[in-house]
Write a protein that holds these residues in place. Sequence first.
Motif, PDB file in Angstrom:
ATOM      1  N   GLY A   1       0.790  -1.219   0.000  1.00  0.00           N
ATOM      2  CA  GLY A   1       0.000   0.000   0.000  1.00  0.00           C
ATOM      3  C   GLY A   1       0.821   1.267   0.000  1.00  0.00           C
ATOM      4  O   GLY A   1       0.506   2.204   0.726  1.00  0.00           O
ATOM      5  N   ILE A   2       1.871   1.307  -0.804  1.00  0.00           N
ATOM      6  CA  ILE A   2       2.741   2.482  -0.843  1.00  0.00           C
ATOM      7  C   ILE A   2       2.810   3.081  -2.245  1.00  0.00           C
ATOM      8  O   ILE A   2       2.523   2.428  -3.241  1.00  0.00           O
ATOM      9  CB  ILE A   2       4.173   2.171  -0.362  1.00  0.00           C
ATOM     10  N   ILE A   3       3.238   4.334  -2.261  1.00  0.00           N
ATOM     11  CA  ILE A   3       3.626   5.028  -3.480  1.00  0.00           C
ATOM     12  C   ILE A   3       5.131   5.218  -3.353  1.00  0.00           C
ATOM     13  O   ILE A   3       5.612   5.697  -2.325  1.00  0.00           O
ATOM     14  CB  ILE A   3       2.968   6.429  -3.591  1.00  0.00           C
ATOM     15  N   LEU A   4       5.881   4.852  -4.391  1.00  0.00           N
ATOM     16  CA  LEU A   4       7.343   4.982  -4.364  1.00  0.00           C
ATOM     17  C   LEU A   4       7.807   5.754  -5.585  1.00  0.00           C
ATOM     18  O   LEU A   4       7.526   5.360  -6.719  1.00  0.00           O
ATOM     19  CB  LEU A   4       8.011   3.605  -4.343  1.00  0.00           C
ATOM     20  N   ALA A   5       8.528   6.853  -5.345  1.00  0.00           N
ATOM     21  CA  ALA A   5       9.200   7.587  -6.412  1.00  0.00           C
ATOM     22  C   ALA A   5      10.643   7.089  -6.437  1.00  0.00           C
ATOM     23  O   ALA A   5      11.333   7.121  -5.420  1.00  0.00           O
ATOM     24  CB  ALA A   5       9.161   9.086  -6.148  1.00  0.00           C
ATOM     25  N   THR A   6      11.068   6.587  -7.580  1.00  0.00           N
ATOM     26  CA  THR A   6      12.412   6.029  -7.707  1.00  0.00           C
ATOM     27  C   THR A   6      13.374   7.041  -8.318  1.00  0.00           C
ATOM     28  O   THR A   6      12.952   7.974  -9.002  1.00  0.00           O
ATOM     29  CB  THR A   6      12.397   4.772  -8.596  1.00  0.00           C
ATOM     30  N   GLY A   7      14.650   6.825  -8.102  1.00  0.00           N
ATOM     31  CA  GLY A   7      15.662   7.642  -8.763  1.00  0.00           C
ATOM     32  C   GLY A   7      15.671   7.309 -10.255  1.00  0.00           C
ATOM     33  O   GLY A   7      15.380   6.176 -10.646  1.00  0.00           O
ATOM     34  N   GLY A   8      15.997   8.288 -11.072  1.00  0.00           N
ATOM     35  CA  GLY A   8      15.967   8.104 -12.526  1.00  0.00           C
ATOM     36  C   GLY A   8      16.813   6.959 -13.037  1.00  0.00           C
ATOM     37  O   GLY A   8      16.453   6.295 -14.005  1.00  0.00           O
ATOM     38  N   GLY A   9      17.946   6.697 -12.384  1.00  0.00           N
ATOM     39  CA  GLY A   9      18.844   5.642 -12.842  1.00  0.00           C
ATOM     40  C   GLY A   9      18.634   4.305 -12.166  1.00  0.00           C
ATOM     41  O   GLY A   9      19.318   3.321 -12.483  1.00  0.00           O
ATOM     42  N   SER A  10      17.674   4.227 -11.265  1.00  0.00           N
ATOM     43  CA  SER A  10      17.462   2.984 -10.515  1.00  0.00           C
ATOM     44  C   SER A  10      17.129   1.810 -11.430  1.00  0.00           C
ATOM     45  O   SER A  10      17.450   0.664 -11.117  1.00  0.00           O
ATOM     46  CB  SER A  10      16.363   3.166  -9.469  1.00  0.00           C
ATOM     47  N   ILE A  11      16.514   2.078 -12.573  1.00  0.00           N
ATOM     48  CA  ILE A  11      16.086   1.006 -13.478  1.00  0.00           C
ATOM     49  C   ILE A  11      17.263   0.395 -14.249  1.00  0.00           C
ATOM     50  O   ILE A  11      17.068  -0.567 -14.992  1.00  0.00           O
ATOM     51  CB  ILE A  11      14.982   1.476 -14.462  1.00  0.00           C
TER      52      ILE A  11
END
Length: 178
Positions: A75-85
């Motif tokens: 049940g979370i919203i996560l904003a990832t770093g641009g390079g995490s992928i």
Amino acid sequence: MLKKHNIFLIGPMGAGKSTIGRQLANQLNMKFFDSDQAIETRTGANISWVFDVEGEIRFRDREEKIIDELTKKQGIILATGGGSIKSSITRNNLATRGLVIYLETTIEKQLIRTQHDKRRPLLRSSSMSGNIRELLEILSKERNPLYEEIADIKISTDEQNIRTVVGKIISFRNQNAI
């Protein structure tokens, strides 16, 4: 009642992941996390310092671990770093543990939105040599296919306000709720 579903925001720097993520969490009454903030909290130092001292490879290892931990929450919203992928492990964790929203933006918008941002390590190193546009083009070619690979939906943030983007995400989530 809808089952709470994790929502993970991916995309390049300046796409609005953190801003949209906070609004989305507020609208859906869900907890918001930002992987960069989690790294800063854990290390007690800002992202630029961690990046400078540890280097990109060690930073990405740290980022992979944090995202693995955060995506196991419910049940979370996560904003990832641009390079995490860049990490195949991170891409797999995001794709299998929640709804992945690719917030897309143009290089022109990235330049405008990040021009005064001194906290982004990749931009800081490029600003000294003045090739920020060139760097963003390289990152775009490298990362955009990875964002596309795992995204459940892609939403452009260029010509839409935050409320509109949040509404589209909520609508998509509701249509695809389990």
